[in-house]
Design a protein around this motif. Structure first.
Motif, mmCIF file in Angstrom:
data_model
loop_
_atom_site.group_PDB
_atom_site.id
_atom_site.type_symbol
_atom_site.label_atom_id
_atom_site.label_comp_id
_atom_site.label_asym_id
_atom_site.label_seq_id
_atom_site.Cartn_x
_atom_site.Cartn_y
_atom_site.Cartn_z
ATOM 1 N N GLY A 99 0.808 -1.208 0.000
ATOM 2 C CA GLY A 99 0.000 0.000 0.000
ATOM 3 C C GLY A 99 0.836 1.249 0.000
ATOM 4 O O GLY A 99 0.612 2.190 -0.724
ATOM 5 N N MET B 262 0.662 3.994 7.303
ATOM 6 C CA MET B 262 0.864 2.838 6.440
ATOM 7 C C MET B 262 1.983 1.946 6.984
ATOM 8 O O MET B 262 1.917 0.714 6.866
ATOM 9 C CB MET B 262 1.196 3.296 5.019
ATOM 10 N N GLN C 1 -9.932 -3.026 2.277
ATOM 11 C CA GLN C 1 -10.835 -1.907 2.533
ATOM 12 C C GLN C 1 -11.316 -1.919 3.976
ATOM 13 O O GLN C 1 -11.410 -0.873 4.627
ATOM 14 C CB GLN C 1 -12.022 -1.967 1.575
ATOM 15 N N TYR D 37 -8.522 -0.618 6.156
ATOM 16 C CA TYR D 37 -8.427 0.842 6.090
ATOM 17 C C TYR D 37 -9.555 1.501 6.880
ATOM 18 O O TYR D 37 -9.340 2.493 7.595
ATOM 19 C CB TYR D 37 -8.472 1.314 4.630
ATOM 20 N N GLN D 38 -10.759 0.973 6.767
ATOM 21 C CA GLN D 38 -11.897 1.520 7.500
ATOM 22 C C GLN D 38 -11.715 1.365 9.000
ATOM 23 O O GLN D 38 -12.059 2.252 9.779
ATOM 24 C CB GLN D 38 -13.192 0.847 7.040
ATOM 25 N N LEU E 173 -8.550 5.120 7.647
ATOM 26 C CA LEU E 173 -7.462 5.469 6.753
ATOM 27 C C LEU E 173 -7.949 5.492 5.313
ATOM 28 O O LEU E 173 -8.650 4.583 4.869
ATOM 29 C CB LEU E 173 -6.342 4.432 6.900
ATOM 30 N N ASN E 174 -7.586 6.558 4.581
ATOM 31 C CA ASN E 174 -7.926 6.666 3.167
ATOM 32 C C ASN E 174 -6.655 6.932 2.379
ATOM 33 O O ASN E 174 -6.191 8.077 2.306
ATOM 34 C CB ASN E 174 -8.938 7.784 2.940
ATOM 35 N N PRO E 175 -6.043 5.890 1.777
ATOM 36 C CA PRO E 175 -4.782 6.085 1.045
ATOM 37 C C PRO E 175 -4.867 7.115 -0.060
ATOM 38 O O PRO E 175 -3.891 7.799 -0.360
ATOM 39 C CB PRO E 175 -4.509 4.687 0.464
#
Length: 257
Positions: free
Chosen positions: A2, A97, A128, A131-132, A136-138
């Protein structure tokens, strides 16, 4: 994975944007800007900058070289807060990250060698959810907004320099602003090469190797265009490149506090 994909994309995006600007402006017309026939972009971006260049030059005893320097610095200063915010966001994202790397590695290992569509969908869903889980939103680290803000401004100023005929009738320091100058072209190339190297500071070795080629592209493109352009343009690039070096050094000190 990522971390690599997000930051590699962002870095390449900036260089590709610069290359596109250089290619487009290399094919641009040198005809003086005409308020009567100006299209939307010419009327609201190029023409105002042309007027400002002449106005500032008049304040500086018709010194168009100083006018270009002053306006370039003012533009860069205006854009700087957006760039610093984007850099801070990217740095924060990089830290997050790095913390997520063990879990991301576990997901990658789980689906290693699985190339069917169902496995790809399941892997994407798990990433996903991860991240949720960590909010986190890359995509937010790619920094498109500062680039979208600066591109029309910088392109407009670039065109204004090319299409303001008064500039070509004046000299600055040792060169005529309307003629090609090899020394200034060389300085612009060296400055942008130094800027590209400074921008690599802080990256890990893998990212540095991936970006090594891109550190040569922008200086080469600037050199090629400058060899076929009036000296006013490499002057603009040299000043902008010096400011970017300063901005990068300052931003790293502020962000790492």
């Amino acid at each position: 994975m990522g971390k690599k994909s997000v930051f590699t994309f962002k870095y390449k995006y900036g260089f590709i944007g610069l290359i596109l600007i250089l290619l487009l402006t290399g094919c641009a017309t040198n005809e003086p800007i005409d308020p009567e026939s100006a299209n939307f972009f010419e009327h609201y971006f190029i023409l105002p900058f042309s007027i400002i260049i002449k106005y500032v030059a008049a304040l500086l005893s018709d010194n168009f070289g100083l006018s270009i320097i002053v306006i370039t610095l003012l533009i860069r200063l205006a854009i700087m807060p957006f760039m610093l915010k984007q850099m801070r966001t990217s740095r924060d994202m990089q830290k997050k990250m790095k913390a997520l790397k063990p879990e991301l590695d576990a997901i990658n290992e789980k689906y290693k060698g699985k190339t069917d569509m169902d496995s790809k969908m399941e892997k994407q869903q798990e990433m996903q959810k991860l991240y949720q889980k960590h909010q986190l939103n890359p995509l937010s680290s790619m920094g498109c907004l500062p680039m979208l803000i600066q591109f029309p401004i910088l392109i407009g100023f670039y065109y204004a320099i090319r299409r303001t005929p008064e500039i070509a009738t004046h000299s600055f320091l040792w060169f005529n602003l309307g003629h090609t100058d090899l020394i200034l072209t060389g300085l612009a190339v060296l400055i942008y090469f130094a800027q590209s190297r400074v921008s690599l500071i802080g990256m890990d070795e893998k990212q540095k190797k991936q970006m090594a080629l891109f550190s040569f592209i922008s200086p080469i493109m600037i050199g090629i265009v400058s060899l076929n352009a009036p000296a006013a343009l490499p002057l603009y690039w040299a000043v902008g490149g010096l400011f970017l070096i300063f901005q990068t050094i300052i931003s790293r000190k502020l962000i790492t506090r």
